[in-house]
Design an enzyme around this catalytic site. Structure first.
Site, short mmCIF file in Angstrom:
data_model
loop_
_atom_site.label_atom_id
_atom_site.label_comp_id
_atom_site.label_asym_id
_atom_site.label_seq_id
_atom_site.Cartn_x
_atom_site.Cartn_y
_atom_site.Cartn_z
CB CYS A 61 -13.04 -2.34 5.68
SG CYS A 61 -13.38 -3.55 6.98
CB SER A 62 -9.49 0.78 2.92
OG SER A 62 -9.00 -0.54 2.90
CB CYS B 117 -0.96 -0.01 1.19
SG CYS B 117 -2.05 -1.44 1.16
CG HIS C 177 -6.58 1.63 0.11
ND1 HIS C 177 -5.44 2.26 -0.34
CD2 HIS C 177 -6.15 0.58 0.86
CE1 HIS C 177 -4.38 1.61 0.09
NE2 HIS C 177 -4.78 0.58 0.81
#
Ligand SMILES: [Zn+2]
Lengths: 401, 132
Positions: A217-218, A81, A347
């Protein structure tokens, strides 16, 4: 002449779903727009660094083949990430080394509709016989049998570990962090989701890995971001308008995780962030209290909490009280993730580490519209890639013109 | 008695099942996996050490959504065994936040994963609450 490096142009696509466009389309849009934003072209670039984590490699040359095959060195980078931040760091290092005057960094990902990341069993063998394999001599998939490999579960444990050490955490506290980010995103037209959610809606949503529910959560989505960086000497030869809009990279730090007891059992996302933050503050000559806004890696609500502490935004152990004080809301003393963060803005993995820098630059330039943090002069952008890699960039408004 | 095989090679079966680790003889760092060298000091000499079987829960999550083939819900945890951290499921307990707490005392327990075509039984491990 200083060895400062500046962000001359920067851009992020709207995050969301692009069923009819591929990663090269999205990356090209971001790259061309970042070049235009900086008033330069591919012909000016001396180096290109690009990443697409799920793309299988070669994204830099694929971008060149669409927007400009000028023969410059191209670096394909991959750092979970932190891939986008790593691309930017690579371009900045080339400029600091004196190898290039201008550099382009691009991150792109297509994740809309992707399921759970990080987890997965081993393929089943036809023969029914227990056979040890791998570094642990495992006879069966360990995910779900010896703890969890899933990202929501790993980061849930990271938040719970903080709660065990310092106290003050609860399901509700973590959910309130998500409530903040979803609320912030309503002002961000580039966010994948711009829907306000109540605390009850967040806590009542589908549980993924306690205490992280789905909106904590992303958000998997598609998107790209790109930045053009320039040396201090070169910037001084450009127009006053380019100099005025340029954003100073006061610190560009990339760390990996130093060994700690338990780090190979539960990834330690704390130590490398603390080390990166310390180095960044020293390099920039500023402290956490000087920051007008922070974009940090809230891949899960449980992660945002620990990074308040890791980035020194609060005193050690005080992250829960710091959040409860309202400090990290957009009208607080240290606004965090005014973009909506990974939970609501989205994301697209390799784009994230440049998109968060775009957000900070947007405010420092005074161009953030409805969500502008008034008078913002200094900001920090942070990402974590599990494995682990941590990128921290401190950015400052130009004092030119 | 049928042959048994542990789910991972750092689980030692027998009368008193326990976990074992590779301990770096230079710095004391402990590892459960096959090692090339020590991540802390780069030393290459290791000895086997037995890990305590009673510990304290340092972090947990209740996983209710997982990859295909992974049975949910289950409780994943990080447990401190007298200074050595290990990962594993908390077993023999209701997988709900009301029944699991940070700081909870647990002990190593084993269970059968089933028997293969050759008659070998695989044995898994987890951590179960003490005084359950
Ligand atoms: Zn060692």
């Amino acid at each position: 002449m200083s060895d400062d490096v500046w962000i001359l142009g920067i851009y992020m696509t709207k995050f969301g779903k692009y069923p009819d466009r591929d990663t090269v389309d999205l990356a090209s849009e971001a790259a061309l727009a970042a070049l235009a934003d900086g008033g330069v072209t591919m012909k000016d670039m001396g180096v290109l660094a690009a990443g697409c984590l799920m793309g299988g490699g070669g994204i830099a040359q694929q971008i060149q083949k669409q927007i400009g095959q000028t023969g410059i060195p191209a670096f394909n980078v991959s750092n979970a990430c932190a891939t986008g931040a790593t691309a930017l760091r690579t371009a900045i290092m080339a400029i600091k080394a004196g190898e290039a005057d201008f550099g382009l960094a691009v991150g792109v990902e297509k994740l809309a509709g992707a399921g759970l990341l990080g987890a997965g069993g081993r393929p089943k063998s036809d023969k029914n016989e227990w056979t040890p394999s791998g570094r642990y001599g495992a006879v069966a998939s360990t995910d779900g049998r010896i703890g969890t490999d899933s990202m929501p579960g790993v980061f849930a444990q990271v938040g719970m570990e903080y709660g065990h050490k310092y106290g003050g955490t609860s399901f509700e506290l973590f959910a309130k962090i998500s409530e903040k980010n979803h609320s912030h995103s309503t002002l961000n037209p580039k966010a994948a989701y711009q829907k306000k959610m109540t605390l009850e809606e967040i806590m009542g949503d589908m549980m993924i890995a306690y205490p992280n529910t789905r909106p904590m959560c992303s958000a998997n989505c598609d998107g790209a971001a790109a930045a053009v960086v320039v040396s201090d000497a070169k910037l001084k030869t450009l127009s006053l308008e380019q100099q005025r809009r340029a954003i100073k990279v006061s610190a560009s730090i990339l760390t990996s995780d130093p060994w700690q007891e338990a780090c190979q059992v539960l990834p330690d996302v704390n130590t490398l962030t603390k080390v990166a933050a310390k180095q960044a503050y020293e390099k920039a000559g500023i402290g956490p209290s000087d920051l007008d806004l922070v974009e940090l890696h809230d891949c899960f609500a449980t992660a945002e909490l620990v990074h308040y502490d890791n980035l020194g935004l609060c005193e050690e152990g005080g992250a829960a009280a710091f959040f409860e004080s309202g400090a990290t809301w957009r009208d607080g003393t240290t606004p965090v993730n005014v973009s909506g963060g990974l939970e609501s803005k989205g994301h697209p993995i390799a784009a994230t580490g440049i998109a968060n820098i775009w957000e900070v630059c947007h405010h420092l330039r005074g161009e953030a519209g409805d969500r502008q943090i008034e008078g913002a002069k200094v900001g920090l952008a942070h990402v974590i890639g599990l494995g682990s890699a941590c990128g921290v960039h401190i950015l400052e408004k130009s004092s030119f013109g | 008695m049928a042959a048994q095989i542990p789910i991972v090679d750092y689980l030692v079966l027998g009368d008193q099942p326990h976990l074992t680790a590779h301990e770096c003889t230079s710095c004391g760092a402990r590892y459960f996996d096959r090692r090339n060298a020590c991540a802390n000091c780069s030393g290459t000499d290791f000895r086997h050490v037995n890990i305590a079987t009673d510990g304290e829960v340092r972090a947990f999550t209740i996983v209710t959504f997982a990859a295909p083939g992974v049975k949910v819900p289950f409780v994943s945890s990080i447990v401190d065994f007298d200074g050595t951290s290990a990962r594993g499921n908390i077993i023999n307990v209701e997988p709900t936040p009301e029944h699991i707490s940070l700081g909870m005392k647990v002990k190593l327990a084993t269970y059968s994963l089933g028997t293969d075509d050759t008659g070998t039984e695989a044995i898994g491990f987890g951590f179960e609450p003490i005084n359950n």
